[in-house]
Design a protein around this motif. Structure first.
Motif, PDB file in Angstrom:
ATOM      1  N   LYS A 186       6.931   2.954  -6.149  1.00 50.19           N
ATOM      2  CA  LYS A 186       6.300   4.265  -5.912  1.00 50.19           C
ATOM      3  C   LYS A 186       4.831   4.179  -6.303  1.00 50.19           C
ATOM      4  O   LYS A 186       4.470   3.451  -7.226  1.00 50.19           O
ATOM      5  CB  LYS A 186       6.960   5.338  -6.796  1.00 50.19           C
ATOM      6  N   CYS A 187       3.995   4.945  -5.613  1.00 51.83           N
ATOM      7  CA  CYS A 187       2.554   4.939  -5.890  1.00 51.83           C
ATOM      8  C   CYS A 187       2.286   5.533  -7.277  1.00 51.83           C
ATOM      9  O   CYS A 187       2.786   6.605  -7.599  1.00 51.83           O
ATOM     10  CB  CYS A 187       1.825   5.756  -4.835  1.00 51.83           C
ATOM     11  N   GLU A 188       1.447   4.812  -8.068  1.00 51.19           N
ATOM     12  CA  GLU A 188       1.142   5.298  -9.417  1.00 51.19           C
ATOM     13  C   GLU A 188       0.243   6.529  -9.375  1.00 51.19           C
ATOM     14  O   GLU A 188       0.212   7.320 -10.305  1.00 51.19           O
ATOM     15  CB  GLU A 188       0.472   4.196 -10.235  1.00 51.19           C
ATOM     16  N   THR A 189      -0.496   6.688  -8.298  1.00 55.75           N
ATOM     17  CA  THR A 189      -1.428   7.819  -8.200  1.00 55.75           C
ATOM     18  C   THR A 189      -0.736   9.079  -7.694  1.00 55.75           C
ATOM     19  O   THR A 189      -0.874  10.147  -8.286  1.00 55.75           O
ATOM     20  CB  THR A 189      -2.579   7.473  -7.227  1.00 55.75           C
ATOM     21  N   CYS A 190       0.023   8.958  -6.609  1.00 53.49           N
ATOM     22  CA  CYS A 190       0.544  10.175  -5.963  1.00 53.49           C
ATOM     23  C   CYS A 190       2.066  10.211  -5.866  1.00 53.49           C
ATOM     24  O   CYS A 190       2.634  11.191  -5.391  1.00 53.49           O
ATOM     25  CB  CYS A 190      -0.075  10.340  -4.572  1.00 53.49           C
ATOM     26  N   GLY A 191       2.719   9.138  -6.283  1.00 49.35           N
ATOM     27  CA  GLY A 191       4.183   9.118  -6.224  1.00 49.35           C
ATOM     28  C   GLY A 191       4.751   8.815  -4.846  1.00 49.35           C
ATOM     29  O   GLY A 191       5.968   8.801  -4.659  1.00 49.35           O
ATOM     30  N   ARG A 197       0.838  -1.199   0.000  1.00 46.59           N
ATOM     31  CA  ARG A 197       0.000   0.000   0.000  1.00 46.59           C
ATOM     32  C   ARG A 197       0.874   1.251   0.000  1.00 46.59           C
ATOM     33  O   ARG A 197       1.997   1.231   0.514  1.00 46.59           O
ATOM     34  CB  ARG A 197      -0.965   0.021   1.189  1.00 46.59           C
ATOM     35  N   CYS A 198       0.323   2.316  -0.611  1.00 43.33           N
ATOM     36  CA  CYS A 198       0.995   3.606  -0.586  1.00 43.33           C
ATOM     37  C   CYS A 198       0.865   4.174   0.826  1.00 43.33           C
ATOM     38  O   CYS A 198      -0.201   4.079   1.444  1.00 43.33           O
ATOM     39  CB  CYS A 198       0.327   4.537  -1.595  1.00 43.33           C
ATOM     40  N   GLU A 199       1.935   4.776   1.328  1.00 45.67           N
ATOM     41  CA  GLU A 199       1.868   5.334   2.681  1.00 45.67           C
ATOM     42  C   GLU A 199       0.835   6.440   2.778  1.00 45.67           C
ATOM     43  O   GLU A 199       0.252   6.646   3.840  1.00 45.67           O
ATOM     44  CB  GLU A 199       3.246   5.880   3.097  1.00 45.67           C
ATOM     45  N   LYS A 200       0.607   7.160   1.654  1.00 39.63           N
ATOM     46  CA  LYS A 200      -0.357   8.269   1.704  1.00 39.63           C
ATOM     47  C   LYS A 200      -1.768   7.792   1.348  1.00 39.63           C
ATOM     48  O   LYS A 200      -2.712   8.055   2.075  1.00 39.63           O
ATOM     49  CB  LYS A 200       0.059   9.372   0.729  1.00 39.63           C
ATOM     50  N   CYS A 201      -1.922   7.115   0.210  1.00 41.42           N
ATOM     51  CA  CYS A 201      -3.267   6.697  -0.234  1.00 41.42           C
ATOM     52  C   CYS A 201      -3.839   5.593   0.664  1.00 41.42           C
ATOM     53  O   CYS A 201      -5.052   5.487   0.817  1.00 41.42           O
ATOM     54  CB  CYS A 201      -3.242   6.221  -1.675  1.00 41.42           C
ATOM     55  N   ALA A 202      -2.962   4.752   1.213  1.00 39.48           N
ATOM     56  CA  ALA A 202      -3.321   3.762   2.239  1.00 39.48           C
ATOM     57  C   ALA A 202      -4.269   2.662   1.787  1.00 39.48           C
ATOM     58  O   ALA A 202      -4.824   1.948   2.619  1.00 39.48           O
ATOM     59  CB  ALA A 202      -3.883   4.470   3.482  1.00 39.48           C
TER      60      ALA A 202
HETATM   61 ZN   LIG Z   1      -0.422   7.215  -3.189  1.00 39.16          ZN
END
Ligand SMILES: [Zn+2]
Ligand SMILES: NC(=O)c1ccc[n+]([C@@H]2O[C@H](COP(=O)([O-])OP(=O)(O)OC[C@H]3O[C@@H](n4cnc5c(N)ncnc54)[C@H](O)[C@@H]3O)[C@@H](O)[C@H]2O)c1
Length: 244
Positions: free
Chosen positions: A141-146, A121-126
């Motif tokens: 790296k997250c594809e949505t927010c990096g 999981r992305c640390e930000k999008c979770a």
């Molecule tokens: Zn993200």
């Protein structure tokens, strides 16, 4: 040895730990002497460890992903999946294992309370997503927010999903004295899972511990203690094999 006799009212809550996967060849943490390649387990399994050295953490989990793909469910996992088939919604499994072996054996009514090895999981999008990839020299790296992507694992010092704990609590309350609680292959050192037995006792449930080498202190909290390997005990206890 006793066997579990089921009535139409019987409900079963199962808590499993690393011991259930030991016969599949997945090492328990104790078996690893608390060290991995000279690192304390906390260094590769804590938010502080990930902040300090994410590549080290991803190497650790990449190796665990590779290892988990090489092993298979054992008769203990299979016996539990068969019990679920018989009980339907009167069955719930809470596993501390992240290796996915219960699901591969057919378990569905299951809470992976310590997370899942094959999710990230992305640390930000979770939002957790399925991920079987390995990251030995790259960082995902997250594809949505990096943002930084981490394993979807409950690390040392982190909270369990409160929804999981609620579901376990509700199942215990609804079960009352019709409930059989089983702790299997877990040392009883890691909370809150180690406290489930006391909650189960408080509603009048029958409590069982199955472990190859239980500690006296944890065992003293159970009505029935069966010392043995889960892959051998469970098929017999659950009536799927008539002799040990
Ligand atoms: Zn993200
Ligand atoms: N398979 C996995 O996913 C895995 C593996 C290692 C650690 N972990 C994590 O490490 C933590 C350790 O806690 P824990 O209580 O699950 O494990 P633990 O390592 O503390 O205890 C394992 C228990 O299993 C018993 N055991 C060993 N072999 C057995 C067998 N064949 N049959 C029955 N019992 C057996 C041991 O006597 C011990 O009591 C958990 O948070 C868990 O998420 C997970």
């Amino acid at each position: 040895m006793k066997t579990l006799s089921l009535t139409p009212q019987t409900k079963v809550l199962v808590l499993t730990g690393a011991g259930v996967s030991a016969e599949s060849g997945v090492p328990t943490f104790r078996g690893m002497d608390g060290l991995w390649e000279g690192h304390r387990v906390e260094e590769v399994a804590s938010p502080e460890g990930f902040a300090a050295d994410p590549q080290l953490v991803w190497r650790f989990y990449s190796l665990r992903r590779e290892g988990a793909l090489e092993v298979n469910p054992n008769p203990g996992h299979v016996a539990l999946a068969k019990l679920e088939e018989r009980l339907g919604d009167r069955y719930l499994l809470a596993t501390q294992n992240v290796d996915g072996l219960h699901a591969r054996a057919g378990s569905r009514r299951m809470l992976a309370i310590h997370g899942e090895l094959f999710q990230s999981r992305c640390e930000k999008c979770a939002v957790p997503f399925a991920d079987q990839k390995t990251y030995f020299d790259t960082l995902p790296k997250c594809e949505t927010c990096g943002g930084a992507v981490r394993p979807h694992i409950v690390w040392f010092g982190e909270m369990l999903n409160p929804r999981h704990l609620e579901q376990v609590g509700e199942f215990i309350q609804a079960g009352g004295s019709d409930l059989h609680f089983f702790a299997i292959g877990t040392s009883g050192l890691v909370y809150p899972a180690a406290g489930f037995v006391q909650i189960a006792r408080s509603v009048g449930a029958m409590t069982w511990l199955i472990d190859a080498a239980p500690s006296r202190e944890f065992a003293s909290q159970f009505d029935e203690v069966i010392v043995g390997k889960s892959g051998e005990v469970l098929p017999f206890l659950l009536g799927e094999r008539s002799e040990r």
